[in-house]
Design a protein around this motif. Structure first.
Motif, PDB file in Angstrom:
ATOM      1  N   ASP A 152      -5.375   7.690   5.959  1.00 12.41           N
ATOM      2  CA  ASP A 152      -4.903   8.627   6.019  1.00 12.41           C
ATOM      3  C   ASP A 152      -3.388   7.686   6.080  1.00 12.41           C
ATOM      4  N   THR A 202      -1.918   2.876  10.760  1.00 11.00           N
ATOM      5  CA  THR A 202      -1.990   1.204  10.046  1.00 11.00           C
ATOM      6  C   THR A 202      -1.405   1.093   8.260  1.00 11.00           C
ATOM      7  N   LYS A 206      -4.345  -2.314  18.863  1.00  9.87           N
ATOM      8  CA  LYS A 206      -5.426  -3.398  19.014  1.00  9.87           C
ATOM      9  C   LYS A 206      -5.602  -4.801  19.339  1.00  9.87           C
TER      10      LYS A 206
HETATM   11  C1  LIG Z   1     -16.580   4.934  10.454  1.00  8.16           C
HETATM   12  C2  LIG Z   1     -15.717   5.471  10.595  1.00  8.16           C
HETATM   13  C3  LIG Z   1     -14.848   5.464   9.238  1.00  8.16           C
HETATM   14  C4  LIG Z   1     -13.407   5.663   8.940  1.00  8.16           C
HETATM   15  N1  LIG Z   1     -13.496   5.876   8.357  1.00  8.16           N
HETATM   16  C5  LIG Z   1     -11.418   6.350   7.359  1.00  8.16           C
HETATM   17  C6  LIG Z   1     -11.410   5.402   6.658  1.00  8.16           C
HETATM   18  O1  LIG Z   1     -12.074   5.421   5.451  1.00  8.16           O
HETATM   19  N2  LIG Z   1      -9.881   5.969   6.033  1.00  8.16           N
HETATM   20  C7  LIG Z   1      -8.847   5.960   7.174  1.00  8.16           C
HETATM   21  O2  LIG Z   1      -7.774   6.115   7.144  1.00  8.16           O
HETATM   22  N3  LIG Z   1      -9.051   6.356   8.715  1.00  8.16           N
HETATM   23  C8  LIG Z   1     -11.605   5.721   8.622  1.00  8.16           C
HETATM   24  N4  LIG Z   1     -11.165   5.915  10.082  1.00  8.16           N
HETATM   25  C9  LIG Z   1     -10.439   6.493  10.533  1.00  8.16           C
HETATM   26  C10 LIG Z   1      -9.637   5.569  11.832  1.00  8.16           C
HETATM   27  O3  LIG Z   1     -10.774   4.288  11.973  1.00  8.16           O
HETATM   28  C11 LIG Z   1      -9.176   5.781  13.114  1.00  8.16           C
HETATM   29  O4  LIG Z   1      -8.197   7.263  12.754  1.00  8.16           O
HETATM   30  C12 LIG Z   1      -8.089   5.104  13.777  1.00  8.16           C
HETATM   31  O5  LIG Z   1      -7.759   5.279  14.702  1.00  8.16           O
HETATM   32  C13 LIG Z   1      -6.452   4.266  12.869  1.00  8.16           C
HETATM   33  O6  LIG Z   1      -6.242   3.499  13.836  1.00  8.16           O
HETATM   34  P1  LIG Z   1      -4.065   3.571  13.866  1.00  8.16           P
HETATM   35  O7  LIG Z   1      -3.813   5.724  13.985  1.00  8.16           O
HETATM   36  O8  LIG Z   1      -3.809   3.425  15.702  1.00  8.16           O
HETATM   37  O9  LIG Z   1      -3.966   3.096  12.804  1.00  8.16           O
HETATM   38  C14 LIG Z   1     -12.218   5.869  10.573  1.00  8.16           C
HETATM   39  C15 LIG Z   1     -13.006   5.961  11.192  1.00  8.16           C
HETATM   40  C16 LIG Z   1     -14.587   5.270  12.024  1.00  8.16           C
HETATM   41  C17 LIG Z   1     -15.100   5.868  13.101  1.00  8.16           C
END
Ligand SMILES: Cc1cc2nc3c(=O)[nH]c(=O)nc-3n(C[C@H](O)[C@H](O)[C@H](O)COP(=O)(O)O)c2cc1C
Length: 158
Positions: free
Chosen positions: A53, A58, A90
């Motif tokens: 995203d 990230t 994190k």
């Molecule tokens: C099981 C699961 C799978 C996820 N898969 C994705 C993914 O493939 N890509 C993505 O962008 N976010 C994914 N997320 C959401 C991110 O883990 C979440 O937005 C995270 O807080 C990003 O952290 P940041 O904003 O601090 O970088 C997933 C969450 C969960 C619980």
């Protein structure tokens, strides 16, 4: 008419996956994100991909690090999955991890990992597709380790 995003999420939530944490080191910052939009892409050259995203922190750290490790979680690692699915810095200090060949943190207790150099970033709507070339990896699932699954919510093998 475009599909309702909630419906897309619900339909695609029927596609059961494993759960990974994609980790990286950008400068002195250790970072990671829980991800299930991942796949093995190519064997020759050895490539994997993760869809990220564009609004996540990230996304920036991945570009800065130029490398990532993809850690495949075991069924007892739901807390780690939740930790890396929470936006913001994190905590690694209480985690079992080692530096991978690329400098990306390789988590302990997983079913395996691949350590990758970032090879290409491709646009995909509100996400970008990060393609990594595998430089190292380890299978730790040979002794019957069981995966953490995602199927609309966390799930485990029956
Ligand atoms: C099981 C699961 C799978 C996820 N898969 C994705 C993914 O493939 N890509 C993505 O962008 N976010 C994914 N997320 C959401 C991110 O883990 C979440 O937005 C995270 O807080 C990003 O952290 P940041 O904003 O601090 O970088 C997933 C969450 C969960 C619980």
């Amino acid at each position: 008419m475009p599909i309702d995003p909630k419906l897309q999420r619900t339909i695609m939530g029927r596609f059961a996956t494993g759960v990974t944490v994609v980790t990286m080191k950008a400068g002195d910052t250790l970072w990671g994100m829980t991800a299930n939009a991942v796949t093995s892409l190519s064997l020759d050259p050895p490539l994997v991909l993760v869809c990220v995203d564009k609004t996540t922190q990230t996304h920036g750290f991945l570009n800065e690090a130029g490398a990532f490790a993809m850690n495949i979680l075991a069924e007892n690692q739901e807390e780690i999955s939740n930790r890396f699915a929470t936006p913001g810095p994190k905590e690694f200090s209480d985690l079992d991890y080692q530096d991978g060949e690329t400098g990306s943190p390789v988590l302990g207790g997983t079913l395996g990992y691949v350590d990758c150099r970032l090879s290409e970033v491709i646009a995909g709507g509100d996400h970008d597709i990060f393609i990594g070339e595998i430089v190292n990896g380890e299978d730790r699932g040979e002794d019957g380790g069981r995966p953490l699954l995602y199927f609309g919510g966390y799930a485990r093998l029956g």
